[in-house]
Scaffold this motif. Structure first.
Motif, PDB file in Angstrom:
ATOM      1  N   LEU A  32       0.856  -1.188   0.000  1.00  0.00           N
ATOM      2  CA  LEU A  32       0.000   0.000   0.000  1.00  0.00           C
ATOM      3  C   LEU A  32       0.893   1.240   0.000  1.00  0.00           C
ATOM      4  N   GLU A  33       0.723   2.078  -1.001  1.00  0.00           N
ATOM      5  CA  GLU A  33       1.538   3.284  -1.148  1.00  0.00           C
ATOM      6  C   GLU A  33       0.597   4.468  -1.324  1.00  0.00           C
ATOM      7  N   ARG A  34       0.800   5.490  -0.492  1.00  0.00           N
ATOM      8  CA  ARG A  34      -0.146   6.615  -0.547  1.00  0.00           C
ATOM      9  C   ARG A  34       0.044   7.468  -1.799  1.00  0.00           C
ATOM     10  N   GLY A  40       8.674   8.659  -2.658  1.00  0.00           N
ATOM     11  CA  GLY A  40       9.280   9.254  -1.459  1.00  0.00           C
ATOM     12  C   GLY A  40      10.767   9.511  -1.682  1.00  0.00           C
ATOM     13  N   THR A  41      11.577   9.221  -0.672  1.00  0.00           N
ATOM     14  CA  THR A  41      13.012   9.538  -0.755  1.00  0.00           C
ATOM     15  C   THR A  41      13.723   8.698  -1.819  1.00  0.00           C
ATOM     16  N   SER A  42      13.150   7.559  -2.180  1.00  0.00           N
ATOM     17  CA  SER A  42      13.826   6.698  -3.163  1.00  0.00           C
ATOM     18  C   SER A  42      13.888   7.316  -4.558  1.00  0.00           C
ATOM     19  N   SER A  43      13.172   8.414  -4.783  1.00  0.00           N
ATOM     20  CA  SER A  43      13.346   9.113  -6.062  1.00  0.00           C
ATOM     21  C   SER A  43      14.046  10.451  -5.844  1.00  0.00           C
ATOM     22  N   GLY A  47      22.134   6.605  -6.048  1.00  0.00           N
ATOM     23  CA  GLY A  47      21.952   5.168  -5.931  1.00  0.00           C
ATOM     24  C   GLY A  47      23.210   4.417  -5.555  1.00  0.00           C
ATOM     25  N   ASN A  48      23.977   4.979  -4.637  1.00  0.00           N
ATOM     26  CA  ASN A  48      25.235   4.325  -4.283  1.00  0.00           C
ATOM     27  C   ASN A  48      25.024   3.188  -3.301  1.00  0.00           C
ATOM     28  N   LEU A  49      25.736   2.104  -3.548  1.00  0.00           N
ATOM     29  CA  LEU A  49      25.717   0.954  -2.636  1.00  0.00           C
ATOM     30  C   LEU A  49      27.112   0.934  -2.004  1.00  0.00           C
ATOM     31  N   GLU A 171      -3.506   5.347   0.939  1.00  0.00           N
ATOM     32  CA  GLU A 171      -2.838   5.706   2.198  1.00  0.00           C
ATOM     33  C   GLU A 171      -3.345   4.848   3.354  1.00  0.00           C
ATOM     34  N   VAL A 172      -2.425   4.386   4.156  1.00  0.00           N
ATOM     35  CA  VAL A 172      -2.824   3.707   5.400  1.00  0.00           C
ATOM     36  C   VAL A 172      -3.139   4.790   6.419  1.00  0.00           C
ATOM     37  N   THR A 173      -4.356   4.750   6.950  1.00  0.00           N
ATOM     38  CA  THR A 173      -4.788   5.802   7.881  1.00  0.00           C
ATOM     39  C   THR A 173      -4.948   5.299   9.306  1.00  0.00           C
ATOM     40  N   HIS A 341      16.944   4.010   7.443  1.00  0.00           N
ATOM     41  CA  HIS A 341      18.258   3.729   6.854  1.00  0.00           C
ATOM     42  C   HIS A 341      19.051   4.986   6.514  1.00  0.00           C
ATOM     43  N   GLU A 342      18.510   6.118   6.851  1.00  0.00           N
ATOM     44  CA  GLU A 342      19.187   7.401   6.620  1.00  0.00           C
ATOM     45  C   GLU A 342      19.727   7.501   5.188  1.00  0.00           C
ATOM     46  N   GLY A 343      21.036   7.692   5.030  1.00  0.00           N
ATOM     47  CA  GLY A 343      21.588   7.920   3.690  1.00  0.00           C
ATOM     48  C   GLY A 343      22.044   6.656   3.007  1.00  0.00           C
ATOM     49  N   ALA A 344      21.542   5.499   3.433  1.00  0.00           N
ATOM     50  CA  ALA A 344      22.029   4.242   2.869  1.00  0.00           C
ATOM     51  C   ALA A 344      20.900   3.271   2.533  1.00  0.00           C
ATOM     52  N   GLY A 345      19.676   3.781   2.439  1.00  0.00           N
ATOM     53  CA  GLY A 345      18.524   2.891   2.282  1.00  0.00           C
ATOM     54  C   GLY A 345      18.446   2.176   0.955  1.00  0.00           C
ATOM     55  N   ILE A 346      19.089   2.736  -0.062  1.00  0.00           N
ATOM     56  CA  ILE A 346      19.096   2.018  -1.346  1.00  0.00           C
ATOM     57  C   ILE A 346      20.040   0.824  -1.213  1.00  0.00           C
ATOM     58  N   GLY A 347      21.264   1.113  -0.768  1.00  0.00           N
ATOM     59  CA  GLY A 347      22.257   0.049  -0.641  1.00  0.00           C
ATOM     60  C   GLY A 347      21.839  -1.055   0.321  1.00  0.00           C
ATOM     61  N   LEU A 348      21.174  -0.660   1.411  1.00  0.00           N
ATOM     62  CA  LEU A 348      20.843  -1.645   2.451  1.00  0.00           C
ATOM     63  C   LEU A 348      19.472  -2.287   2.249  1.00  0.00           C
TER      64      LEU A 348
HETATM   65  C1  LIG Z   1      20.154  13.566  -1.190  1.00  0.00           C
HETATM   66  C2  LIG Z   1      20.101  12.108  -0.822  1.00  0.00           C
HETATM   67  C3  LIG Z   1      21.039  11.236  -1.335  1.00  0.00           C
HETATM   68  C4  LIG Z   1      20.994   9.879  -0.993  1.00  0.00           C
HETATM   69  N1  LIG Z   1      21.889   9.026  -1.561  1.00  0.00           N
HETATM   70  C5  LIG Z   1      21.841   7.715  -1.257  1.00  0.00           C
HETATM   71  C6  LIG Z   1      22.750   6.803  -1.855  1.00  0.00           C
HETATM   72  O1  LIG Z   1      23.585   7.182  -2.669  1.00  0.00           O
HETATM   73  N2  LIG Z   1      22.679   5.480  -1.503  1.00  0.00           N
HETATM   74  C7  LIG Z   1      21.750   5.038  -0.602  1.00  0.00           C
HETATM   75  O2  LIG Z   1      21.751   3.839  -0.295  1.00  0.00           O
HETATM   76  N3  LIG Z   1      20.858   5.874  -0.030  1.00  0.00           N
HETATM   77  C8  LIG Z   1      20.883   7.191  -0.341  1.00  0.00           C
HETATM   78  N4  LIG Z   1      20.005   8.050   0.244  1.00  0.00           N
HETATM   79  C9  LIG Z   1      19.071   7.534   1.252  1.00  0.00           C
HETATM   80  C10 LIG Z   1      17.918   6.790   0.587  1.00  0.00           C
HETATM   81  O3  LIG Z   1      17.337   7.609  -0.398  1.00  0.00           O
HETATM   82  C11 LIG Z   1      16.866   6.396   1.616  1.00  0.00           C
HETATM   83  O4  LIG Z   1      17.466   5.756   2.729  1.00  0.00           O
HETATM   84  C12 LIG Z   1      15.876   5.419   0.973  1.00  0.00           C
HETATM   85  O5  LIG Z   1      15.349   5.968  -0.213  1.00  0.00           O
HETATM   86  C13 LIG Z   1      14.741   5.102   1.934  1.00  0.00           C
HETATM   87  O6  LIG Z   1      13.865   4.225   1.249  1.00  0.00           O
HETATM   88  P1  LIG Z   1      12.495   3.821   1.908  1.00  0.00           P
HETATM   89  O7  LIG Z   1      11.858   2.849   1.006  1.00  0.00           O
HETATM   90  O8  LIG Z   1      12.725   3.471   3.332  1.00  0.00           O
HETATM   91  O9  LIG Z   1      11.689   5.209   1.956  1.00  0.00           O
HETATM   92  P2  LIG Z   1      10.883   5.973   0.797  1.00  0.00           P
HETATM   93  O10 LIG Z   1      11.517   5.814  -0.514  1.00  0.00           O
HETATM   94  O11 LIG Z   1      10.681   7.369   1.288  1.00  0.00           O
HETATM   95  O12 LIG Z   1       9.516   5.200   0.760  1.00  0.00           O
HETATM   96  C14 LIG Z   1       8.555   5.313   1.797  1.00  0.00           C
HETATM   97  C15 LIG Z   1       7.200   5.368   1.150  1.00  0.00           C
HETATM   98  O13 LIG Z   1       6.192   5.273   2.154  1.00  0.00           O
HETATM   99  C16 LIG Z   1       5.075   5.984   1.680  1.00  0.00           C
HETATM  100  N5  LIG Z   1       4.189   6.269   2.809  1.00  0.00           N
HETATM  101  C17 LIG Z   1       4.407   7.088   3.861  1.00  0.00           C
HETATM  102  N6  LIG Z   1       3.339   7.075   4.679  1.00  0.00           N
HETATM  103  C18 LIG Z   1       2.424   6.241   4.134  1.00  0.00           C
HETATM  104  C19 LIG Z   1       1.118   5.823   4.513  1.00  0.00           C
HETATM  105  N7  LIG Z   1       0.525   6.273   5.629  1.00  0.00           N
HETATM  106  N8  LIG Z   1       0.443   4.950   3.712  1.00  0.00           N
HETATM  107  C20 LIG Z   1       1.017   4.475   2.568  1.00  0.00           C
HETATM  108  N9  LIG Z   1       2.251   4.855   2.156  1.00  0.00           N
HETATM  109  C21 LIG Z   1       2.953   5.718   2.939  1.00  0.00           C
HETATM  110  C22 LIG Z   1       5.705   7.248   1.081  1.00  0.00           C
HETATM  111  O14 LIG Z   1       4.813   7.868   0.172  1.00  0.00           O
HETATM  112  C23 LIG Z   1       6.939   6.678   0.400  1.00  0.00           C
HETATM  113  O15 LIG Z   1       6.740   6.414  -0.968  1.00  0.00           O
HETATM  114  C24 LIG Z   1      20.007   9.404  -0.094  1.00  0.00           C
HETATM  115  C25 LIG Z   1      19.048  10.290   0.404  1.00  0.00           C
HETATM  116  C26 LIG Z   1      19.089  11.631   0.055  1.00  0.00           C
HETATM  117  C27 LIG Z   1      18.044  12.554   0.583  1.00  0.00           C
END
Ligand SMILES: Cc1cc2nc3c(=O)[nH]c(=O)nc-3n(C[C@H](O)[C@H](O)[C@H](O)COP(=O)(O)OP(=O)(O)OC[C@H]3O[C@@H](n4cnc5c(N)ncnc54)[C@H](O)[C@@H]3O)c2cc1C
Length: 396
Positions: A32-34, A40-43, A47-49, A171-173, A341-348
């Motif tokens: 479920l994606e709102r 979200g942050t994944s775009s 994309g560094n691992l 959206e999950v509410t 996962h802060e700045g490493a969520g793609i890699g991890l």
């Molecule tokens: C500038 C920048 C550079 C980065 N560079 C790297 C990098 O090089 N390598 C790396 O590994 N990481 C990098 N990161 C970190 C990485 O982007 C994040 O750790 C990762 O994208 C997190 O992924 P996620 O799936 O947890 O979150 P997201 O991609 O944010 O996905 C969470 C999703 O949950 C959805 N959501 C929220 N609430 C609800 C709800 N109530 N109901 C339904 N859906 C909901 C949101 O809409 C969103 O789409 C970088 C981040 C930034 C900001």
């Protein structure tokens, strides 16, 4: 779909990876994606691992585990998300920084990272356009790169091929909790019953946890990236300044910028990176962008004449101890986390997903998951506003 075994909240890289590994394990999965896939942050990231930016410890263990998943289990899909094993080059302009980098490589090597110390005289062989006069460098062949949006979309496609159902703009509410146990989630379209809910809502995971009456300390840490016009190949590796490792580990609220530069397959060069804790402030900051550009030019003078096409920013999902949250909520059975996962969520993402699904199935995990346990946070319960059915809440 009939009642799913597991609902994944969030279609970012982490949620997509969880969906794929859960579907691969034979579970019926509903995502479920709102907003939209990777909305979200994944775009809004690079994309560094990376293994190079990590000190020995649990996060590095997870990064090395994820490396094995990327390179072994998911190798056949690598071309779909532009997996490129390009290697990372860390450089230091100052002799003191070079000495620190050299000491770091000793610790990292002992922890299992492959790293070569590079004589500054040989740097031109790695990156011909780097400025001369750098004091030290190290090369990390395990550092790699993917295209994060392709990664997310293709992991979900693979999950769908295994029967998963993905619902965007959903959206999950709230949560349905009966007898203290999660029994489903609420959306605008109604209740979806399930035994397991994975909170993979990234930077918004704290808000989602609050819907279940739990406080989870995931906070936004803003970062900007500059994107240049497409260029002929001039930067071959991921290149960054040695102080980046300290910036990643710091909990400073103020602005930190350090040059992190990489080319992409389309020819654009991505220039980061900034870190600051300013909540979800989405205003563009020209001083930050200007600092990023200046620092990049200081490393690669050739970039001085290059045009910037655009900039973007995202909010890293930051936990106070800089470790992700992977595992079961200690007090609300059925609620799981894969976030922070802060700045490493793609890699991890892929290592996280594999570990989470192993836990969910009650199987032995590939790695000790104790450091990532949600139980490490002092339990703080909130008013259970998002909870329906009035069942006895576990921590009411
Ligand atoms: C500038 C920048 C550079 C980065 N560079 C790297 C990098 O090089 N390598 C790396 O590994 N990481 C990098 N990161 C970190 C990485 O982007 C994040 O750790 C990762 O994208 C997190 O992924 P996620 O799936 O947890 O979150 P997201 O991609 O944010 O996905 C969470 C999703 O949950 C959805 N959501 C929220 N609430 C609800 C709800 N109530 N109901 C339904 N859906 C909901 C949101 O809409 C969103 O789409 C970088 C981040 C930034 C900001």
């Amino acid at each position: 779909m009939s009642t799913p075994d597991v609902v994944v909240i969030g279609a970012g890289a982490v949620g997509a990876a969880c969906a794929y590994f859960a579907a691969r394990a034979g579970l019926r999965v509903r995502v479920l994606e709102r907003g939209q896939i990777a909305g979200g942050t994944s775009s809004a990231c690079e994309g560094n691992l990376l293994v190079s930016d990590k000190e020995a410890g649990p996060e590095l263990d997870l990064a090395l585990h994820s490396q094995r998943v990327w390179r072994d289990e998911l190798a056949e899909f690598g071309p779909r998300w532009e997996f490129e094993s390009k290697g990372g080059l860390v450089v230091s302009p100052s002799p003191s920084g070079a000495a620190e980098l050299s000491a770091l490589t000793v610790r990292q090597r002992a922890a299992g990272i492959e790293v070569t110390n590079v004589d500054p005289a040989d740097l031109a062989d790695y990156e011909p356009h780097l400025r001369p006069g750098l004091a030290g460098a190290a090369f990390y062949p395990q550092d790699a790169q993917v295209q994060p949006m392709l990664l997310t979309a293709h992991l979900l496609r693979l999950a769908r091929e295994l029967g998963a159902v993905v619902s965007t703009t959903t959206e999950v509410t709230g949560f349905d909790v009966v007898g203290g146990r999660v029994c489903g989630v609420r959306t605008e379209d109604g209740l979806i019953a399930t035994e397991h809910v994975i909170n993979a809502a990234g930077t918004w995971a704290g808000q989602v946890a609050a819907l279940a009456g739990v406080e989870l300390p995931v906070l936004p840490r803003r970062g900007f990236v500059l994107v240049t016009e497409p260029l002929p190949l001039m930067i071959r590796h991921k290149v960054y300044a040695a102080d980046y490792v300290a910036a990643v580990a710091s909990s400073d609220q103020g602005l930190q910028t350090l040059p992190v530069i990489e080319g992409t397959r389309s020819g654009t060069v991505l220039i980061g990176s900034s870190r600051e804790r300013v909540g979800f402030d989405s205003r563009v900051s020209l001083p930050v962008l200007s600092r990023l550009a200046q620092e990049a030019i200081a490393l690669f003078p050739v970039l001085a004449g290059v045009r910037v096409l655009r900039s973007y920013h995202g909010f890293r999902p930051y936990c106070p101890d800089h470790l992700p949250v992977i595992g079961a909520d200690p007090a609300v059975p059925g609620l799981w986390y894969a976030t922070g996962h802060e700045g490493a969520g793609i890699g991890l993402s892929v290592g996280t997903a594999k570990l989470l699904v192993q836990q969910l199935l009650g199987k032995p995990t590939d790695l000790d998951v104790a450091p990532f346990s949600p139980a490490r946070f002092a339990p703080r319960w909130l008013a259970p506003d998002g909870i329906t059915q009035g069942g006895a809440h576990a921590h009411a």
